[in-house]
Design a protein around this motif. Sequence first.
Motif, mmCIF file in Angstrom:
data_model
loop_
_atom_site.group_PDB
_atom_site.id
_atom_site.type_symbol
_atom_site.label_atom_id
_atom_site.label_comp_id
_atom_site.label_asym_id
_atom_site.label_seq_id
_atom_site.Cartn_x
_atom_site.Cartn_y
_atom_site.Cartn_z
ATOM 1 N N ILE A 1 38.144 54.871 27.892
ATOM 2 C CA ILE A 1 37.267 55.180 29.016
ATOM 3 C C ILE A 1 37.922 56.294 29.818
ATOM 4 N N PRO A 2 37.274 57.439 29.910
ATOM 5 C CA PRO A 2 37.901 58.579 30.580
ATOM 6 C C PRO A 2 38.188 58.303 32.057
ATOM 7 N N ALA A 3 39.327 58.796 32.503
ATOM 8 C CA ALA A 3 39.661 58.866 33.926
ATOM 9 C C ALA A 3 39.655 57.527 34.652
ATOM 10 N N VAL A 4 40.208 56.471 34.028
ATOM 11 C CA VAL A 4 40.377 55.202 34.744
ATOM 12 C C VAL A 4 41.621 55.328 35.616
ATOM 13 N N ASP A 5 41.438 55.145 36.924
ATOM 14 C CA ASP A 5 42.543 55.325 37.863
ATOM 15 C C ASP A 5 43.322 54.039 38.105
ATOM 16 N N LEU A 6 42.623 52.921 38.075
ATOM 17 C CA LEU A 6 43.213 51.678 38.564
ATOM 18 C C LEU A 6 42.736 50.485 37.743
ATOM 19 N N VAL A 7 43.657 49.572 37.453
ATOM 20 C CA VAL A 7 43.325 48.333 36.740
ATOM 21 C C VAL A 7 43.844 47.161 37.555
ATOM 22 N N PHE A 8 42.966 46.196 37.815
ATOM 23 C CA PHE A 8 43.358 44.941 38.453
ATOM 24 C C PHE A 8 43.214 43.810 37.443
ATOM 25 N N GLN A 9 44.169 42.882 37.464
ATOM 26 C CA GLN A 9 44.044 41.658 36.672
ATOM 27 C C GLN A 9 44.023 40.487 37.657
ATOM 28 N N LEU A 10 42.831 40.015 37.969
ATOM 29 C CA LEU A 10 42.697 38.870 38.866
ATOM 30 C C LEU A 10 43.227 37.614 38.185
ATOM 31 N N ASP A 11 43.058 37.550 36.865
ATOM 32 C CA ASP A 11 43.552 36.425 36.071
ATOM 33 C C ASP A 11 44.463 36.964 34.967
ATOM 34 N N PRO A 12 45.689 36.441 34.817
ATOM 35 C CA PRO A 12 46.546 36.864 33.716
ATOM 36 C C PRO A 12 45.896 36.520 32.382
ATOM 37 N N PRO A 13 46.027 37.369 31.368
ATOM 38 C CA PRO A 13 45.390 37.086 30.075
ATOM 39 C C PRO A 13 46.043 35.906 29.379
ATOM 40 N N ALA A 14 45.241 35.174 28.594
ATOM 41 C CA ALA A 14 45.771 34.015 27.864
ATOM 42 C C ALA A 14 46.818 34.437 26.841
ATOM 43 N N ASP A 15 46.605 35.611 26.217
ATOM 44 C CA ASP A 15 47.549 36.138 25.238
ATOM 45 C C ASP A 15 48.400 37.211 25.915
ATOM 46 N N PRO A 16 49.725 37.032 25.994
ATOM 47 C CA PRO A 16 50.577 38.008 26.679
ATOM 48 C C PRO A 16 50.462 39.427 26.106
ATOM 49 N N LYS A 17 50.168 39.556 24.807
ATOM 50 C CA LYS A 17 50.037 40.890 24.217
ATOM 51 C C LYS A 17 48.893 41.661 24.860
ATOM 52 N N THR A 18 47.858 40.923 25.290
ATOM 53 C CA THR A 18 46.695 41.564 25.883
ATOM 54 C C THR A 18 47.017 42.190 27.225
ATOM 55 N N PHE A 19 48.086 41.708 27.881
ATOM 56 C CA PHE A 19 48.468 42.261 29.188
ATOM 57 C C PHE A 19 48.691 43.769 29.091
ATOM 58 N N ILE A 20 49.402 44.188 28.063
ATOM 59 C CA ILE A 20 49.698 45.609 27.887
ATOM 60 C C ILE A 20 48.433 46.409 27.641
ATOM 61 N N HIS A 21 47.559 45.857 26.823
ATOM 62 C CA HIS A 21 46.326 46.570 26.492
ATOM 63 C C HIS A 21 45.422 46.698 27.714
ATOM 64 N N ARG A 22 45.388 45.662 28.533
ATOM 65 C CA ARG A 22 44.611 45.753 29.769
ATOM 66 C C ARG A 22 45.150 46.879 30.650
ATOM 67 N N CYS A 23 46.449 46.850 30.889
ATOM 68 C CA CYS A 23 47.068 47.872 31.738
ATOM 69 C C CYS A 23 46.827 49.271 31.183
ATOM 70 N N GLY A 24 46.832 49.364 29.847
ATOM 71 C CA GLY A 24 46.726 50.663 29.192
ATOM 72 C C GLY A 24 45.378 51.336 29.292
ATOM 73 N N ARG A 25 44.389 50.685 29.936
ATOM 74 C CA ARG A 25 43.112 51.389 30.157
ATOM 75 C C ARG A 25 43.283 52.484 31.201
ATOM 76 N N ALA A 26 44.326 52.386 32.041
ATOM 77 C CA ALA A 26 44.646 53.445 33.007
ATOM 78 C C ALA A 26 45.838 54.234 32.473
ATOM 79 N N GLY A 27 46.069 55.402 33.029
ATOM 80 C CA GLY A 27 47.224 56.212 32.634
ATOM 81 C C GLY A 27 47.138 56.738 31.218
ATOM 82 N N ARG A 28 45.943 57.092 30.749
ATOM 83 C CA ARG A 28 45.759 57.565 29.386
ATOM 84 C C ARG A 28 45.845 59.081 29.323
ATOM 85 N N ALA A 29 46.329 59.584 28.182
ATOM 86 C CA ALA A 29 46.410 61.025 27.903
ATOM 87 C C ALA A 29 47.168 61.758 29.006
ATOM 88 N N GLY A 30 48.255 61.166 29.500
ATOM 89 C CA GLY A 30 49.082 61.827 30.490
ATOM 90 C C GLY A 30 48.592 61.710 31.917
#
Length: 639
Positions: free
Chosen positions: A377-406
């Motif tokens: 998704i282009p130009a995502v500035d901010l990600v909030f996680q109101l609920d921690p993901p059930a799978d810890p690996k998903t935490f990184i992927h959630r965060c990674g929607r922001a800060g893409r392509a430098g």
Amino acid sequence: MVPQTKVDRAFSALTPALSEWILEAVDAMGFVKTTPVQHAAIPMFTKNSDVVVEAVTGSGKTLAFLIPIVERLLRLDAPIKKHHVGAIIISPTRELATQIHTVLCALLRFHAPSAALLEPEDEDTDMEDSDAPPKPAFPPGTLKVLPQLLLGGSVTPAQDLSAFLKRSSNILIGTPGRLLELLRSPHVHCPQSSFDALVLDEADRLLDLGFKEDLQKIISRLPKQRRTGLFSASMSEAVDQLIRVGLRNPVRIAVKVKARAVNSKVGEDGKIEDKRTPASLQMSFLVTLPSHKLPAIKKTLSSLQPQPQKTILYLATCYSVDYFQHVLPDVLDGYTIVPLHGKHPDKVRRKNFNKFVDSVVPSILLTTDVAARGLDIPAVDLVFQLDPPADPKTFIHRCGRAGRAGRRGLAVILLTPGREEDYIEFLQVRQTPISPLTTPSITVTSSDAEAITSKIRKQVRQDRALFDKAQRGFVSWVRAYSKHTASSIFRVADLDWAELGAAWGLLTLPGMPELKHWEGDRRLGQDLDLATYAYKDKTREKQRLEELSKEQEAGEEKKRHKKEDREKSAWTEQKESKVTKEARRGKKAKKREHDRIAKMTDEERKEEERLQGMIEQMRKKVKKQEAEDKEGEFEGFSD
């Protein structure tokens, strides 16, 4: 000290050299130079190598496999035959498959022969319309690439097959189930002569979602002499098994970001270690009470400068999204709330996803883990996680929607004070450094929390439909919380039910087994009369009133039946009691007679028997006389 050789990261410097039209395409897309994963993977995958690529989210993996696939198919000695497949790209979700298809189409628009085939023919267009631009003509034997997207939903497998046969697509992109449906057709061919490459994007996610059996069936229908690429931000043990089965001496490419670990407790710099997210992404945590989380999100949004234009807010369940999508617009005023979750119909998911991507006003995507991986998704500035993901690996992927392509990005997870704070160390052990949120500095007061709770409850009181959604959403959230992978950290027994009720704006806590031993106020101090609590929708309210009337009638009928049953039961009990008493009298009389005879002498017994015999003879004589008298009764004159 030997100076390091500077690496030329231009697309034009890759070996083997890329086609001119591809260089024009990436330049037009705004890519000045290759990302590390593209620089490493494109040359290897363009050759005859299988590749296993592990790179941080947002690192440009999509072009890393699309460019080699297109390059090789357009360098074949002859065009791919009709109804033959040249490459297959498998994705775990519809959204990611759609995104890959979109990027490929954008790339192919710079290849004139392929671009001429991209637009589907409009069946309603008049063939004799002189205004329609003529399609460009190309010499016979011109190599072309035509992708087809296979998603399911409203499109049937028969429609997919019809489109394949009509357009003769040669690259298939889709989810495992629908791809397998098409490959089962005898009209779809993947021979050694034409099939070139198989790509599994987000390979570990494909296996996590239970697609292993479908993947094995797809692979069994493909030639063994092919190129295979596995691309993901993380590789699991299950992926290693897949590598051993389906790949031939693969080249492993792992592109990681180096970062200095920070000890969040003492603030001292740590050793340099691998980081699984882009360096431009700041990952932070905020410890606050459940009822303070929404106020904290509101204050963060208003404190950041410039104002975030695209924000993603992750919740645990689909029902949570269904509820909060209605109450958040009033809480987070100034932001457009766009819901997206896996239970939405396919058309709704695509519509809402495109609405968020194309939005030109400040927007918040309210979603679940369906939007956690792969989506660019282009130009995502901010990600909030109101609920921690059930799978810890998903935490990184959630965060990674922001800060893409430098691009700079901020990801914040909100944790409850107490045991949940252990999640910070849990992430650091998994090489996911995270620091306290200090910029912006957020302070939430009790009055801030009470104001938002009151605002939500006011909305919920206006429509019973919101009450229903709140109850269903809260129950689903508790169940998701109880199934968290880190069960020693996220324990239902530690939850503060009154706090959570305020955080959700509940008017009452739902009936749940988890509340069985809780002695608090389940009404949360709220005055609520369910009999008069109405739906805004008139049709639904009418139906509720009819059901309520039926229930009341049924209740009255039930009471009447109960009264009748009690009366009948009392009469029956009285009758049974009378019979029981008579039986008891008979038993007592027999016992007295038995005791009387037992006390007699032999002579008395003989005399008793003689008397009983005489009585019996007298009874017989009386009966006989009564019978004779009955026969002699006057019965009227005969005719």
